[in-house]
Scaffold this active site. Sequence first.
Site, PDB file in Angstrom:
ATOM      1  N   ASP A 335      -3.056   0.876  -1.939  1.00  0.00           N
ATOM      2  CA  ASP A 335      -1.709   1.163  -2.383  1.00  0.00           C
ATOM      3  C   ASP A 335      -1.341   2.590  -1.951  1.00  0.00           C
ATOM      4  O   ASP A 335      -2.161   3.500  -2.061  1.00  0.00           O
ATOM      5  CB  ASP A 335      -1.680   1.046  -3.912  1.00  0.00           C
ATOM      6  CG  ASP A 335      -0.278   1.140  -4.462  1.00  0.00           C
ATOM      7  OD1 ASP A 335       0.539   0.263  -4.118  1.00  0.00           O
ATOM      8  OD2 ASP A 335       0.008   2.079  -5.223  1.00  0.00           O
ATOM      9  N   GLU A 366      -0.610   0.477   2.623  1.00  0.00           N
ATOM     10  CA  GLU A 366       0.798   0.834   2.790  1.00  0.00           C
ATOM     11  C   GLU A 366       0.841   2.201   3.478  1.00  0.00           C
ATOM     12  O   GLU A 366       0.368   3.181   2.888  1.00  0.00           O
ATOM     13  CB  GLU A 366       1.480   0.959   1.423  1.00  0.00           C
ATOM     14  CG  GLU A 366       1.609  -0.338   0.662  1.00  0.00           C
ATOM     15  CD  GLU A 366       2.334  -0.105  -0.677  1.00  0.00           C
ATOM     16  OE1 GLU A 366       3.364  -0.751  -0.892  1.00  0.00           O
ATOM     17  OE2 GLU A 366       1.872   0.711  -1.484  1.00  0.00           O
TER      18      GLU A 366
END
Length: 646
Positions: A335, A366
């Site tokens: 994340d 990400e």
Amino acid sequence: MNNEIINLTRKYMSRDFYEKYNYTETDLGAIVSKDKTSFKVWSPIATKVTLNLFKDGKPNTSAYKKYSMELGEKGVWSYTVDEDLSDVYYTYSVTSFGKKTQTGDIYAKACGVNGAKSMVVNLKKTNPTNWKQDKFTYDRGKQPIIYELHVKDFSHDENSGVAEKFRGKYLAFTKENTNFKGTNTCIDHLKKLGVTHVQLMPVFDFATVDESKNKNEFNWGYDPVNYNVPEGSYSTNPNDGAVRIKEMKMMIQSLHKAGIGVIMDVVYNHTYYDDSYFERTVPHYYYRSTSDGIQGNGSGCGNETASERFMFTKYMIDSILYWVDEYHIDGFRFDLMGLHDTQTMNEIRNRLNQLENGENILMYGEPWSALEPSMWKGSIPANKYNLDMLDTDIAIFCDDTRDAIKGSVFDAQSPGYVNGNLGLANRIPASVMAWCCDYAARPSQIITYVSAHDNFTLYDKLVMSVTKNQEHFVNTNQDLIQLNKFCASIVFTSCGASFFQAGEEFARTKEGDGNSYNSSPEVNRLDWSRAKENEDLVNFYKDMIQFRKTIPVFMDKNADPTTEIKFIHHSTESMPSYIVSFMVKDNKNKDAVVVYNPLSENVEYELPKGDYKVICDGSSFVKKSPVVKNTVVVHKNACTILKKVK
Ligand code: CA
């Protein structure tokens, strides 16, 4: 300006501190054996550390025993009790800068309800039957097809076919032969679909669902508390720290048995509480601050961890290796990876590669952060712009492809190539090639997708950008279903790893809720009656996945799409450049032609020389079709696929 924090940060990053206190052993936490239990905690700043033992894991109970820990080399405090303390709960009382706080163990492998207390655990006792034989193998050179899934979403629905007491739990994954009115649900659905991996949204212990109540609470789980312990609300008994461990292992075992790998969504970039166990253990060490000494907030959640600091790099590595070793995890999705530094990410890759079959373990993330990171000078953020600094076996979510296909995620009504913005046609070939013609060196670096848990579901995005009729959320519109197929067709006929949000294959709706992180389970759950209703769409996904697996350039992480994909250029008045088409070889060295027609009318497409058969007419895969040559009608808003027969 906070000079105290500025000076402390300088101290933590100094060579002197590094040499005196950086600890490299892997014995932090509680380690139990037959006749003793040893506790070790790193806290070079502390002036006193006490070990507290408890009979249960509930918050606010009193310790039945306290031991003063001893400070040893490198700032590590330790204490050994000559007893097997399995199932005993514990905390540390840490005094730093004259202030005493009680904290859980950041290295805890088990914990009590709501993660309030750490627990000593004999991990052998948490292994399900035949755990030793549990295995998943995946060729490191092959692209995965990843299904993004939330544990509670998966089986919360009463139509899931799972008994009520297991709905929303890890154990729902162990239930086979489930269906809704004859249509497969849950794990049988996944098997049928042919995905290679599931990516589980956070399954480590997070804060915002109260485990002590069996209420209808919901959260995505991007609010970490205990990084090395499974979330308790997904277990059948969160009060016993061993139960969640065993049940999570059973879930993984069941997925492996179905031939599906398990990827964990890991959120090392921030903690839910500013006053976390990290902060209580070593004040201000694990978090970044700005040059003014203000707490960094690159996560947008109030704080950001400092991956570039030695003991947090170590923490991330130790944690990742633990999940692989103890839980047989097959991949990690980071994340807000843009908040971590490239050196740490590469080091994790390197450490995984050193394991047996470790190169098969996936890593991707990400490539952005929510806000500007406050990284220490000289560290490089692992974001999209620094992709060339990352190992080629670390992939990034490709927002360029996502937005080119179906429009920006930031504006609900803004369309992409598929739903009305033909101007984006010039970004489609690059998307198909996983940007290997541009910023990517290999397809292994790119995750190709159109929907994930963030933002609108694909189907909702199509409603809002095309018909703009809210009634279509629930009453599915067939034109939109066709556009859903078209989006999926482009994803599955593009290079990079394929990725999609659970339910995309049955037109999942959250009725326009674009950020459902704490919306009700009714909004978030997979509605299995919708899978039945849109079975045709599910079958289309299944067939597309099957087709994808026969095309080496799509499945090979190290392919060179710039030479292996041959774009076909016509661009005449009857064949506008909006139509993107190309030729690829299948695994029998036969040519396949893929044609995207984003126009709202059928087009007579000029074929390259040869005899062809249509294998996909845009809305379904065709078993038998006549031989065509010279031209073929390619349907509107669809991807047509042909195979050359002569
Ligand atoms: Ca929790």
